[in-house]
Design an enzyme around this catalytic site. Structure first.
Site, PDB file in Angstrom:
ATOM      1  N   GLY B 243       0.969  -0.973   0.577  1.00 34.46           N
ATOM      2  CA  GLY B 243       0.076  -0.310  -0.142  1.00 34.46           C
ATOM      3  C   GLY B 243       0.683   1.291   0.159  1.00 34.46           C
ATOM      4  N   PHE B 244       2.192   1.029   0.872  1.00 35.95           N
ATOM      5  CA  PHE B 244       2.859   2.803   0.934  1.00 35.95           C
ATOM      6  C   PHE B 244       1.923   3.455   1.288  1.00 35.95           C
ATOM      7  CE2 PHE B 244       4.249  -1.579  -1.188  1.00 35.95           C
ATOM      8  CZ  PHE B 244       5.141  -1.906  -0.621  1.00 35.95           C
ATOM      9  N   GLY B 471       1.264  -6.879   3.702  1.00 38.06           N
ATOM     10  CA  GLY B 471       2.170  -7.794   3.369  1.00 38.06           C
ATOM     11  C   GLY B 471       3.500  -7.589   5.098  1.00 38.06           C
ATOM     12  N   ASN B 636       7.317  -8.651  16.557  1.00 37.84           N
ATOM     13  CA  ASN B 636       7.565 -10.224  16.150  1.00 37.84           C
ATOM     14  C   ASN B 636       9.749  -9.297  15.833  1.00 37.84           C
ATOM     15  OD1 ASN B 636       9.059 -11.995  14.546  1.00 37.84           O
ATOM     16  ND2 ASN B 636       6.528 -12.519  14.291  1.00 37.84           N
ATOM     17  N   PRO B 637      10.549  -9.623  16.029  1.00 38.00           N
ATOM     18  CA  PRO B 637      11.640  -9.669  15.415  1.00 38.00           C
ATOM     19  C   PRO B 637      12.386  -9.566  13.384  1.00 38.00           C
ATOM     20  CG  PRO B 637      12.512 -11.043  17.061  1.00 38.00           C
ATOM     21  CD  PRO B 637      10.470 -10.755  16.839  1.00 38.00           C
ATOM     22  N   VAL B 708       8.031   0.690  12.981  1.00 37.44           N
ATOM     23  CA  VAL B 708       9.182   0.579  12.489  1.00 37.44           C
ATOM     24  C   VAL B 708       9.156   0.808  11.026  1.00 37.44           C
ATOM     25  CG1 VAL B 708       9.522  -0.681  14.194  1.00 37.44           C
ATOM     26  CG2 VAL B 708       8.352  -2.259  12.537  1.00 37.44           C
ATOM     27  N   GLY B 709       7.355   0.474  10.319  1.00 37.03           N
ATOM     28  CA  GLY B 709       7.238   0.501   8.548  1.00 37.03           C
ATOM     29  C   GLY B 709       8.426   1.630   8.000  1.00 37.03           C
ATOM     30  N   GLU B 710       8.886   2.684   7.770  1.00 33.61           N
ATOM     31  CA  GLU B 710       9.361   3.797   7.364  1.00 33.61           C
ATOM     32  C   GLU B 710      10.743   4.260   7.254  1.00 33.61           C
ATOM     33  OE1 GLU B 710       5.440   6.757   5.897  1.00 33.61           O
ATOM     34  OE2 GLU B 710       4.976   5.763   8.160  1.00 33.61           O
TER      35      GLU B 710
END
Ligand code: FAD
Ligand code: SF4
Lengths: 355, 746
Positions: B243-244, B471, B636-637, B708-710
């Protein structure tokens, strides 16, 4: 995509007869043709499928040592054929530097020769393009044309031929076998693709219905096996077309070049054989000065067709690189990154990539 | 309650659980939106404009309609009515849409008609047969366009101008100063899954398979736009193929929904790859000028970050690139200014790390340039200017383990011994080698989110929250939080997500989804356990009777006495005795206003890059990337590492590859496919490593999670640019770095 008729001929003769009807196109793997159909650039009324013709997918060695490669041989099969790759390592290296593994598994020898230019305006039906629509103009001129030609272009078209495969082939005097409505003929690859002149829509000598049945590499071409390399400059480490590329093949005896072959890719509408450079190298010691002179000779006639003047110097440098690598000797095994600037640089082992 | 919450951590959270939906995905069974084919479904295909400004004068509707298999052609005249104008923005995060409202063309790639047919092929060909004729007008599509203005705000309501301290005085007095202009390119969304929808109407009820990053927001916006009741709109979105930021909701999918309404059959619409370059938002180009000054000892005295960017003519989103400069380095004077132009393009929007990605590459390059003029190691320079408090606001950080990130990253990378001067390192093959560093940063946001938890009589648990899996592993990470919140093993938990009928989980955006929806899940589980505990504690037959004062622990499907874990009983027993089928808990989460007022909340990281450059040819390869990140609690590493890898690879893409080739004469993008719009391939990323630096944050939210996504993009792009300079001695300020620039270094 337009509606089209699909024909599956059982013989070359049937294929040629079917394709002689105007509006026909041969379908090999379709990795280029189908893409162009999807964007409306190619709109054939009839597809003649070559994938079920007998004997077109054979690599054979003729009694005189010539190797004959059927038009339907897949790029990957040719590149990985042990005999072929030993005798013509520069061709294998060029093949493996092109596209992706998936595409190479599909793409054919004939299709590779006849793939169309990647010029963005050629691919955009809303743009003027003399090659696609004769007389409409050329929107690449005045656009961003860093990937366009610096040799052999005309004001009508500045496109390049994108194939890697064809570059060493033209250096090694490959010959194209053609079967057409008028019978069989053969033509050196060097004369097969046409420069744009004022008929850029004519990309090769093929007439309607003409089928490429095979390619031949003469026995003597294998004489370069010990000193033959392909070098390709591209904008990703893999899976990108050449900005510029070069195939160099040398025969070296007693510290002198007895015969040299040099061809350039990404610079013109055809794979560019640099005969002046070859002449300059004959008899020379294989050193930096000789390679620089050869590169100058190869690009003597080059001129920018837009904002791509930088390619002229890069073409010289890639020629020097290919010659330098060739002089150093063909490696026993092709590098994991064929033709790449990073070919011999050791790949670090990733740690922690998979937990 | 707080005791229970505390004790519920531990068994699932923190474990590198593999994706629970992994098998479905690798076996092709995961059903993405476009995999749905309700019976009678027809295919819709967009016809899009090839001019960027003007009007559509003629469409050959007759030819298109006459094409075999075509059911209908939707144009302005027959497009079903909408309850709101497509430019209406009453729902948050809304942008103007192009829904065939008139014959105007505002950008290349704008939808101008929709063909509905029995097959995709028929619809595609008929769309081509429309052969539009246009009245074209001259276009302006580059940053050099006239009419620059100073916007009121940038990004989502961030101030366009900010002055803190006396920047001019600082610069005037500085011992070292640099002024440099950096350019970042136009970039387009290229998620693997293009935008798509499968729409089925039943009277005024509508059911959609629609990949969205914001189920509730999309539901609200669509219901308002279509004039239907929220409860009549059901959206399924179990998996997104990326999606981003582009899949909050954009116009084209609405056209698929309207097409279904028009023909009275279910309709599927999938954008082609090329159609992604227009109506689904993009990252606009920027031209950023940084003026920095430092004292003799390398301490920054002033930062001025000026941005020129662009938006569309008809709507506004301005890439907030300068924001990064008020969050990373300490300086007594910091200024941010912005200007913008309006272009004949689609409206820009959120693209992974909006503002920060583009701003960080400029800031990190400029910091490197200044470090060089100060004769300092770029890492030392960054440490010298370490912000102990948030620079402009002066707030303390809720937590900040950036120093540890620098240290661990540098040690792992082997930074020590790096020559200060550029062009000093070569590998065995003669390739130039360079090392660069960049600071990564991303704010920790929280959005409103809700969840519902159930403990069932059979001892199993259910958690419901309409979360979104793009994802990134939402199915897994949220299940881990849910399992711990209910004191159950993962195998005893049913987790329902990805549907608009479920509790509103907010949006998957701003790197805040795990914190926000995770917080709601955590609270919902806590409430269910509390209810269960109430039942047990009040029941004289329970071994927990009277344990109220010492508290209980929920673990493994049992409630246990905290002071004596041998005494306890199973959830099933408690419910059975109470004669209940289940207990329920509800939870929500949102930003804690008091905490946000007191603390600055950011995730941080340090990225180290090694590049090799061919000295004659200029070809570049990033041979090693090491990122060390501190972002609070790691759920979740394995998944977190993947996010960092993906971000870092995106950063590499930003520095070296990605760029839309816009023809300034026409406004058309000339590289609308993945052969020509380059992103890195495997060979471009031979080694990427991510180090998870321990960080405990008691303030940021209940679970202590930052996003942590960006963050992985930030820092990385600059580190690579800096490494290219260190390899070649040439400072390239125009991104992505191209061969013609690096080959000049030879
Ligand atoms: C993403 C991408 C990246 C690529 N990268 C590279 C690269 O880096 N280097 C490179 O060299 N190539 C590259 N290619 C091009 C690729 O090599 C060609 O697409 C392929 O070789 C074409 O072969 P084909 O069999 O699929 O031909 P088709 O697509 O089937 O046909 C191509 C053309 O040849 C004609 N034709 C085919 N066979 C015959 C025949 N026997 N006689 C007469 N006419 C014939 C067809 O009618 C058609 O006009 C890339 C392609 C893609 C899609
Ligand atoms: S360069 Fe050739 S192929 Fe490209 S637009 Fe011009 S005429 Fe067409």
């Amino acid at each position: 995509m337009n509606r089209f008729e699909y024909v599956r001929p059982r013989s070359v003769a049937e294929a040629v007869a079917a394709a002689a009807i105007p509006g026909s196109a041969y379908l090999a793997a379709g990795t280029n043709l189908l893409d162009l159909m999807k964007i409306g650039v190619a709109r054939p009324e009839r597809l003649i499928d070559l994938n079920h013709l007998p004997d077109l997918d054979i690599i054979e060695q003729l009694p005189d040592g010539t190797v004959r490669i059927g038009a339907q041989v897949r790029n990957a099969d040719l590149a990985h054929d042990p005999d072929f790759r030993q005798r013509f390592p520069v061709v294998a290296e060029a093949l493996l530097s092109g596209a992706s593994a998936q595409l190479r598994n599909m793409a054919t020898v004939g299709g590779n020769l006849l793939q169309r230019t990647r010029c963005a305006w050629f691919q955009d039906t809303a743009s003027a393009c003399n090659r696609r629509a004769p007389g409409s103009g050329c929107d690449a001129r005045g656009g961003e044309n860093r990937m366009h030609a610096v040799l052999g272009w005309s004001e009508h078209c500045i496109a390049t031929h994108p194939s890697d495969f064809c570059v060493p082939l033209v250096a090694l005097d490959a010959v194209v076998e053609i079967e057409g409505p008028a019978g069989r003929r053969e033509i050196p690859l060097a004369d097969f693709h046409l420069l744009p002149g004022d008929t850029p829509e004519r990309e090769s000598v093929l007439a309607p219905g003409d089928l490429v049945v095979a390619l031949r590499l003469p026995a003597e071409a294998a004489g370069f096996a010990a000193h033959a390399r392909y070098a390709k400059l591209r904008e990703r480490t893999s899976y990108a077309f050449a900005v510029v590329s070069a195939a160099a093949a040398l025969r070296i005896a007693d510290g002198r070049i007895t015969e040299a072959r040099l061809a350039l890719g990404g610079v013109a509408a055809k794979p560019w054989r640099a005969r002046a450079a070859e002449a300059a190298l004959a008899g020379a010691t294989p050193d930096a000065a000789a390679f620089r002179r050869a590169a100058e000779a190869a690009l003597a006639e080059a001129r920018p067709s837009g904002d791509n003047g930088f390619k002229i110097e890069l073409a010289r440098r890639i020629a020097i690189r290919a010659l330098t690598l060739a002089a150093a000797g063909t490696p026993d095994r092709l590098p994991a990154l064929p033709a790449s600037a990073f070919a011999s640089s050791s790949t670090p082992r990733p740690r922690g990539l998979h937990v | 309650m707080s005791e229970i919450q505390h004790m519920r951590h531990g068994s699932s959270i923190g474990q590198p659980v593999t994706r629970r939906d992994g098998v479905l995905k690798v076996t092709g069974q995961a059903r993405y939106a476009a995999d749905n084919h309700p019976s009678g479904m027809l295919h819709a295909v967009l016809a899009v404009s090839r001019i960027a400004r003007g009007r559509v004068a003629f469409l050959d509707i007759q030819s298109a309609r006459a094409h075999p298999g075509v059911v209908e052609v939707m144009v302005t005249a027959n497009r079903p009515a909408l309850a709101l104008h497509p430019d209406d923005k009453s729902v948050p995060f809304s942008f103007s849409m192009d829904l065939l409202q008139d014959d105007r063309v505002r950008y290349a790639g704008q939808p101008i008609a929709v063909v509905i047919a029995e097959t995709l092929e028929a619809a595609t060909e008929a769309a081509a047969l429309l052969a539009p004729r246009y009245e074209a007008e001259p276009v302006e599509v580059t940053l050099d366009a006239a009419g620059a203005f100073v916007p009121e705000s940038v990004g989502v309501g961030a101030p366009a101008e900010m002055w803190h301290g006396d920047v001019e005085a600082g610069l005037a007095a500085a011992a070292q100063r640099i002024e440099a202009t950096y350019e970042t390119p136009l970039q387009f969304h290229n998620a693997m899954e293009p935008h798509c929808v499968v729409a089925a109407w039943d009277g005024d009820a509508l059911s959609l398979d629609l990949p969205t990053q914001g189920l509730a927001l999309t539901q609200m916006r669509l219901a308002a736009l279509l004039g239907i009741r929220m409860e009549d709109l059901h959206i399924r979105s179990p998996f997104l193929g990326g999606g981003f930021g582009s899949k909050l909701l954009t116009g084209p999918q609405v056209l698929g929904i309207l097409a279904a309404r028009l023909v009275g059959w279910p309709v599927k619409l999938v954008l082609t790859r090329a159609q992604m370059y227009g109506p689904v938002s993009h990252r606009s180009p920027t031209r950023q000028t940084l003026r920095l000054g430092a004292a003799q000892d390398g301490a920054l005295v002033a930062i001025h970050h000026h941005v020129r960017t662009a938006t569309s003519r008809f709507d506004e989103f301005l890439e907030p690139s300068a924001g990064v400069s008020q969050a990373v380095y300490a300086a007594p004077a910091i200024a941010i200014t912005n200007e913008a132009v309006r272009l004949d393009t689609g409206t820009p929007g959120f693209m992974r790390a909006p503002g920060l990605a583009s701003g960080s590459i400029a800031l990190e390059s400029a910091i490197d340039e200044l470090a060089d003029s100060c004769g300092m190691d770029p890492l030392d320079f960054r440490l010298k200017n370490y912000a102990e408090v948030e620079p402009v606001s002066g707030k303390p950080f809720s937590s900040k383990a950036l120093r540890e990130c620098y240290a661990e990253g540098a040690a792992h990378f082997g930074w020590a011994g790096r020559p200060l001067a550029p062009r000093r390192m070569r590998d065995a093959d003669g390739l130039l080698v360079g090392w660069g560093v960049g600071t990564a940063t991303f704010p920790a946001h929280m959005f409103q989110a809700e969840a519902r938890a159930v403990l069932r009589r059979d001892g199993s648990g259910l958690m419901e929250s309409g979360t979104h899996d793009m994802g990134q592993g939402a199915w897994t990470a949220f299940a881990q939080i849910a399992a711990d919140s209910l004191g159950l093993g993962l195998d005893r938990l049913e987790f329902r997500a990805g549907h608009s009928d479920l509790p509103n989980a907010g949006i998957a955006g701003g790197s805040a989804h795990t914190a926000s929806a995770g917080g709601a899940i955590h609270a919902a589980g806590g409430q269910a356990i509390a209810r269960l505990a109430e039942l047990a504690l009040a029941d004289p037959r329970s071994p927990l009777f009277g344990a109220g004062n010492v508290g209980v622990v929920a673990r493994g499907g049992r409630l246990l006495r905290r002071d004596d874990e041998n005494r306890g009983e199973s959830y099933a027993d408690i419910l059975a005795r109470a004669g209940l089928d289940m207990v329920e808990g509800r939870g929500s989460a949102a930003a804690d206003a008091a905490a946000t007022e007191r603390y600055a909340m950011h995730a941080h990281g340090a990225v180290f890059a090694e590049v090799k450059v061919d000295p004659e040819l200029g070809q570049i390869r990033a041979t090693r990337l090491v990122g060390a990140f501190a972002a609070g609690r790691v759920i979740n590493p394995r998944l977190v590492r993947s996010q960092y890898y993906g971000g870092m690879i995106w950063g590499l893409s930003f520095a070296l590859h990605e760029r839309a080739a816009m023809d300034p004469r026409t406004g058309r993008i000339m590289n609308t496919d993945l052969a020509e719009y380059h992103v890195p391939v495997n060979a471009d990323v031979p080694s990427v490593e991510a180090i998870l630096v321990e960080e405990q944050d008691p303030h940021v939210n209940a679970l202590g999670i930052k996003g942590v996504g960006e963050i992985g993009i930030t820092g990385t792009a600059g580190a690579i640019a800096n490494a290219v300079w260190h390899a070649t001695g040439v400072r390239i300020r125009h991104f992505p770095i191209a061969i013609e620039q690096t080959s000049r270094a030879a």
